[in-house]
Scaffold this motif. Structure first.
Motif, PDB file in Angstrom:
ATOM      1  N   ARG A   1      14.636 -17.516  -8.783  1.00  0.00           N
ATOM      2  CA  ARG A   1      13.433 -16.807  -8.355  1.00  0.00           C
ATOM      3  C   ARG A   1      13.525 -15.347  -8.787  1.00  0.00           C
ATOM      4  NH1 ARG A   1      10.230 -19.741  -5.174  1.00  0.00           N
ATOM      5  NH2 ARG A   1       9.006 -17.913  -4.603  1.00  0.00           N
ATOM      6  N   ALA A   2      12.381 -14.693  -8.878  1.00  0.00           N
ATOM      7  CA  ALA A   2      12.319 -13.286  -9.253  1.00  0.00           C
ATOM      8  C   ALA A   2      11.082 -12.671  -8.638  1.00  0.00           C
ATOM      9  CB  ALA A   2      12.292 -13.129 -10.776  1.00  0.00           C
ATOM     10  N   THR A   3      11.056 -11.350  -8.595  1.00  0.00           N
ATOM     11  CA  THR A   3       9.924 -10.613  -8.041  1.00  0.00           C
ATOM     12  C   THR A   3       9.162  -9.944  -9.177  1.00  0.00           C
ATOM     13  OG1 THR A   3      11.065 -10.187  -5.959  1.00  0.00           O
ATOM     14  CG2 THR A   3       9.214  -8.744  -6.506  1.00  0.00           C
ATOM     15  N   LEU A   4       7.860 -10.192  -9.244  1.00  0.00           N
ATOM     16  CA  LEU A   4       6.983  -9.552 -10.228  1.00  0.00           C
ATOM     17  C   LEU A   4       6.291  -8.379  -9.544  1.00  0.00           C
ATOM     18  CD1 LEU A   4       5.606  -9.669 -13.058  1.00  0.00           C
ATOM     19  CD2 LEU A   4       3.829 -11.071 -11.980  1.00  0.00           C
ATOM     20  N   ALA A   5       6.454  -7.172 -10.075  1.00  0.00           N
ATOM     21  CA  ALA A   5       5.908  -5.971  -9.442  1.00  0.00           C
ATOM     22  C   ALA A   5       5.061  -5.201 -10.442  1.00  0.00           C
ATOM     23  CB  ALA A   5       7.035  -5.089  -8.916  1.00  0.00           C
ATOM     24  N   ALA A   6       3.895  -4.762 -10.000  1.00  0.00           N
ATOM     25  CA  ALA A   6       2.992  -3.969 -10.833  1.00  0.00           C
ATOM     26  C   ALA A   6       2.731  -2.635 -10.142  1.00  0.00           C
ATOM     27  CB  ALA A   6       1.682  -4.709 -11.065  1.00  0.00           C
ATOM     28  N   ASP A   7       2.861  -1.547 -10.891  1.00  0.00           N
ATOM     29  CA  ASP A   7       2.595  -0.208 -10.362  1.00  0.00           C
ATOM     30  C   ASP A   7       1.125   0.115 -10.627  1.00  0.00           C
ATOM     31  OD1 ASP A   7       2.614   2.356  -9.498  1.00  0.00           O
ATOM     32  OD2 ASP A   7       4.009   3.136 -10.988  1.00  0.00           O
ATOM     33  N   LEU A   8       0.326   0.126  -9.567  1.00  0.00           N
ATOM     34  CA  LEU A   8      -1.120   0.305  -9.698  1.00  0.00           C
ATOM     35  C   LEU A   8      -1.612   1.431  -8.793  1.00  0.00           C
ATOM     36  CD1 LEU A   8      -2.188  -3.451  -9.390  1.00  0.00           C
ATOM     37  CD2 LEU A   8      -2.088  -2.131 -11.515  1.00  0.00           C
ATOM     38  N   PRO A   9      -2.796   1.993  -9.090  1.00  0.00           N
ATOM     39  CA  PRO A   9      -3.427   2.903  -8.123  1.00  0.00           C
ATOM     40  C   PRO A   9      -3.641   2.175  -6.791  1.00  0.00           C
ATOM     41  CG  PRO A   9      -4.520   3.042 -10.249  1.00  0.00           C
ATOM     42  CD  PRO A   9      -3.568   1.887 -10.341  1.00  0.00           C
ATOM     43  N   THR A  10      -3.596   2.917  -5.704  1.00  0.00           N
ATOM     44  CA  THR A  10      -3.658   2.308  -4.380  1.00  0.00           C
ATOM     45  C   THR A  10      -4.900   1.457  -4.184  1.00  0.00           C
ATOM     46  OG1 THR A  10      -2.405   4.167  -3.460  1.00  0.00           O
ATOM     47  CG2 THR A  10      -3.629   2.798  -1.910  1.00  0.00           C
ATOM     48  N   ASP A  11      -6.055   1.954  -4.642  1.00  0.00           N
ATOM     49  CA  ASP A  11      -7.277   1.175  -4.426  1.00  0.00           C
ATOM     50  C   ASP A  11      -7.261  -0.126  -5.221  1.00  0.00           C
ATOM     51  OD1 ASP A  11      -7.381   2.578  -6.800  1.00  0.00           O
ATOM     52  OD2 ASP A  11      -9.544   2.945  -6.722  1.00  0.00           O
ATOM     53  N   GLU A  12      -6.735  -0.089  -6.445  1.00  0.00           N
ATOM     54  CA  GLU A  12      -6.663  -1.309  -7.243  1.00  0.00           C
ATOM     55  C   GLU A  12      -5.676  -2.305  -6.630  1.00  0.00           C
ATOM     56  OE1 GLU A  12      -5.957  -0.687 -11.374  1.00  0.00           O
ATOM     57  OE2 GLU A  12      -7.468   0.901 -11.550  1.00  0.00           O
ATOM     58  N   ALA A  13      -4.539  -1.799  -6.152  1.00  0.00           N
ATOM     59  CA  ALA A  13      -3.557  -2.682  -5.520  1.00  0.00           C
ATOM     60  C   ALA A  13      -4.152  -3.350  -4.287  1.00  0.00           C
ATOM     61  CB  ALA A  13      -2.299  -1.893  -5.155  1.00  0.00           C
ATOM     62  N   ALA A  14      -4.931  -2.579  -3.492  1.00  0.00           N
ATOM     63  CA  ALA A  14      -5.555  -3.143  -2.296  1.00  0.00           C
ATOM     64  C   ALA A  14      -6.583  -4.209  -2.665  1.00  0.00           C
ATOM     65  CB  ALA A  14      -6.218  -2.032  -1.485  1.00  0.00           C
ATOM     66  N   GLU A  15      -7.344  -3.967  -3.719  1.00  0.00           N
ATOM     67  CA  GLU A  15      -8.332  -4.952  -4.154  1.00  0.00           C
ATOM     68  C   GLU A  15      -7.650  -6.230  -4.632  1.00  0.00           C
ATOM     69  OE1 GLU A  15     -10.758  -3.157  -7.111  1.00  0.00           O
ATOM     70  OE2 GLU A  15     -11.597  -1.637  -5.773  1.00  0.00           O
ATOM     71  N   CYS A  16      -6.559  -6.088  -5.393  1.00  0.00           N
ATOM     72  CA  CYS A  16      -5.829  -7.260  -5.878  1.00  0.00           C
ATOM     73  C   CYS A  16      -5.281  -8.079  -4.714  1.00  0.00           C
ATOM     74  CB  CYS A  16      -4.685  -6.824  -6.798  1.00  0.00           C
ATOM     75  SG  CYS A  16      -5.219  -6.152  -8.386  1.00  0.00           S
ATOM     76  N   HIS A  17      -4.697  -7.390  -3.741  1.00  0.00           N
ATOM     77  CA  HIS A  17      -4.131  -8.094  -2.593  1.00  0.00           C
ATOM     78  C   HIS A  17      -5.234  -8.781  -1.788  1.00  0.00           C
ATOM     79  CE1 HIS A  17      -2.399  -8.691   1.440  1.00  0.00           C
ATOM     80  NE2 HIS A  17      -1.257  -8.858   0.781  1.00  0.00           N
ATOM     81  N   ASP A  18      -6.377  -8.115  -1.649  1.00  0.00           N
ATOM     82  CA  ASP A  18      -7.475  -8.705  -0.890  1.00  0.00           C
ATOM     83  C   ASP A  18      -7.976  -9.985  -1.564  1.00  0.00           C
ATOM     84  OD1 ASP A  18      -9.559  -8.524   1.257  1.00  0.00           O
ATOM     85  OD2 ASP A  18     -10.889  -8.372  -0.478  1.00  0.00           O
ATOM     86  N   LEU A  19      -8.089  -9.981  -2.899  1.00  0.00           N
ATOM     87  CA  LEU A  19      -8.519 -11.178  -3.609  1.00  0.00           C
ATOM     88  C   LEU A  19      -7.508 -12.307  -3.433  1.00  0.00           C
ATOM     89  CD1 LEU A  19     -10.335 -12.711  -5.570  1.00  0.00           C
ATOM     90  CD2 LEU A  19      -9.051 -11.663  -7.459  1.00  0.00           C
ATOM     91  N   LEU A  20      -6.213 -11.981  -3.568  1.00  0.00           N
ATOM     92  CA  LEU A  20      -5.178 -12.999  -3.379  1.00  0.00           C
ATOM     93  C   LEU A  20      -5.242 -13.574  -1.969  1.00  0.00           C
ATOM     94  CD1 LEU A  20      -2.136 -11.243  -5.103  1.00  0.00           C
ATOM     95  CD2 LEU A  20      -3.585 -13.037  -6.057  1.00  0.00           C
ATOM     96  N   ASP A  21      -5.461 -12.699  -0.981  1.00  0.00           N
ATOM     97  CA  ASP A  21      -5.503 -13.149   0.409  1.00  0.00           C
ATOM     98  C   ASP A  21      -6.712 -14.048   0.656  1.00  0.00           C
ATOM     99  OD1 ASP A  21      -4.393 -12.869   3.180  1.00  0.00           O
ATOM    100  OD2 ASP A  21      -6.400 -12.068   3.538  1.00  0.00           O
ATOM    101  N   GLN A  22      -7.866 -13.680   0.101  1.00  0.00           N
ATOM    102  CA  GLN A  22      -9.064 -14.497   0.292  1.00  0.00           C
ATOM    103  C   GLN A  22      -8.891 -15.896  -0.293  1.00  0.00           C
ATOM    104  OE1 GLN A  22     -12.950 -12.776  -0.518  1.00  0.00           O
ATOM    105  NE2 GLN A  22     -12.062 -10.717  -0.458  1.00  0.00           N
ATOM    106  N   LEU A  23      -8.364 -15.962  -1.521  1.00  0.00           N
ATOM    107  CA  LEU A  23      -8.174 -17.264  -2.160  1.00  0.00           C
ATOM    108  C   LEU A  23      -7.113 -18.088  -1.436  1.00  0.00           C
ATOM    109  CD1 LEU A  23      -8.369 -16.203  -5.914  1.00  0.00           C
ATOM    110  CD2 LEU A  23     -10.094 -17.421  -4.579  1.00  0.00           C
ATOM    111  N   ALA A  24      -6.067 -17.404  -0.955  1.00  0.00           N
ATOM    112  CA  ALA A  24      -5.027 -18.117  -0.211  1.00  0.00           C
ATOM    113  C   ALA A  24      -5.592 -18.688   1.082  1.00  0.00           C
ATOM    114  CB  ALA A  24      -3.857 -17.175   0.073  1.00  0.00           C
ATOM    115  N   ARG A  25      -6.451 -17.937   1.750  1.00  0.00           N
ATOM    116  CA  ARG A  25      -7.046 -18.432   3.001  1.00  0.00           C
ATOM    117  C   ARG A  25      -8.015 -19.593   2.734  1.00  0.00           C
ATOM    118  NH1 ARG A  25      -5.899 -15.287   7.348  1.00  0.00           N
ATOM    119  NH2 ARG A  25      -4.860 -13.305   6.859  1.00  0.00           N
ATOM    120  N   MET A  26      -8.632 -19.580   1.566  1.00  0.00           N
ATOM    121  CA  MET A  26      -9.483 -20.708   1.213  1.00  0.00           C
ATOM    122  C   MET A  26      -8.649 -21.981   1.056  1.00  0.00           C
ATOM    123  SD  MET A  26     -11.990 -18.803  -1.552  1.00  0.00           S
ATOM    124  CE  MET A  26     -12.712 -20.340  -2.126  1.00  0.00           C
ATOM    125  N   LEU A  27      -7.490 -21.843   0.413  1.00  0.00           N
ATOM    126  CA  LEU A  27      -6.596 -22.999   0.278  1.00  0.00           C
ATOM    127  C   LEU A  27      -6.103 -23.461   1.643  1.00  0.00           C
ATOM    128  CD1 LEU A  27      -4.449 -21.952  -2.838  1.00  0.00           C
ATOM    129  CD2 LEU A  27      -6.303 -23.632  -2.750  1.00  0.00           C
TER     130      LEU A  27
END
Length: 298
Positions: free
Chosen positions: A220-246
């Motif tokens: 296993r490994a960790t994939l990390a991206a250095d992003l502006p705070t607002d972009e990181a929050a948007e990415c996490h929100d999209l991942l969370d929404q799709l995960a909750r749909m599953l």
């Protein structure tokens, strides 16, 4: 060669041997740590942290010494054979160090380019802007992590402001959590030098990257991206929404596992990912004659 006796602890040197100006230690074997008292264990753990701090300071001094042997004046002129093409790697240094030094340092340390650049930047900051912090690190009075936090926070401010922040916080730095120390240092820096915040953000934009870090678990490994705070929050929100749909569709896996699965599926897009299709909105601006087919405009 000189020898100096010191009081031994469970893992303390019996003697320090100074050979060619450098200290080495002969360590006395002792009983298993499980047989030590609480006081002995705590004392030796404290000694270990101090040794790590001193080693970190020594590494920084060695990095600076090697950097001093690689002046920028030795680099090929721009647009000449061997000159580095801009835009492929982040620059680190004070303008007087060869642009190739970080790559050499990464090879010497057997580390990634980004990690080597970070160690050079910290060493330069300690030596030029935070001399008292560097001295405390050398003495083992300040642990490596807190010294790093001060260096990382104050890298882009000027030496005067860095010195004022250092004078205010260094005395009590060991009694603050690392995160609390970073927050106080940042607040003081912004109070004294608001322009430094913009410079830090601009520098972060230039050095942003996506990195893979090994995980303690094999395979296993960790994939990390250095992003502006607002972009990181948007990415996490999209991942969370799709995960909750599953999750709502009956997937029994933990929500965090589903978020990781969604991220991988979005990037790799396997045919059987089961995720909703990703759509893009495309706006086309064209002349009416072009839409009618009466124009050669493409």
């Amino acid at each position: 060669m000189t020898t100096t006796a010191v009081p031994p602890g469970p893992f303390e040197p019996v003697i320090d041997i100074v050979y060619l100006g450098r200290p080495h230690a002969l360590t006395r074997l002792a009983a298993e740590p499980a047989s030590w008292s609480d006081e002995q264990l705590a004392t030796d753990l404290d000694r270990m942290q101090r040794r790590r701090a001193r080693l970190a300071a020594e590494e920084a001094e060695l990095i600076l010494a090697l950097a001093g042997h690689r002046p920028a004046t030795d680099d090929p002129p721009a647009d000449s054979p061997g000159a580095r093409r801009p835009g492929w790697t982040s620059s680190t240094g004070d303008g007087e160090i060869s642009e190739f030094f970080v790559t050499e340092l990464a090879t010497v340390l057997n580390l990634g380019h980004g990690t080597a650049a970070l160690r050079l930047r910290r060493a330069l900051t300690w030596s030029t802007k935070l001399p008292a912090t560097f001295a405390a690190l050398k003495a083992g009075d300040l642990d490596e992590r807190r010294a790093q936090a001060l260096a990382d926070t104050l890298t882009h401010t000027n030496p005067t402001v860095a010195g004022q922040v250092e004078n205010t916080l260094l005395g009590g730095a060991a009694h603050l959590s690392v995160s609390r120390l970073e927050k106080r240092a940042t607040a003081l820096m912004l109070e004294l030098d608001a322009a430094a915040a913009d410079e830090r953000r601009a520098d972060a934009d230039k050095t942003a990257d996506v990195r893979v870090h090994p995980s303690p678990v094999d395979g296993r490994a960790t994939l990390a991206a250095d992003l502006p705070t607002d972009e990181a929050a948007e990415c996490h929100d999209l991942l969370d929404q799709l995960a909750r749909m599953l999750k709502a569709d009956g997937d029994p896996r933990p929500i965090g596992v589903l978020r990781a699965h969604v991220l991988s599926a979005l990037i790799r897009r396997p045919a059987d990912s089961g995720l909703p299709a990703v759509a893009a909105n495309l706006t086309i601006t064209a002349d009416l004659t072009a839409l009618e087919g009466a124009s050669s405009t493409t």
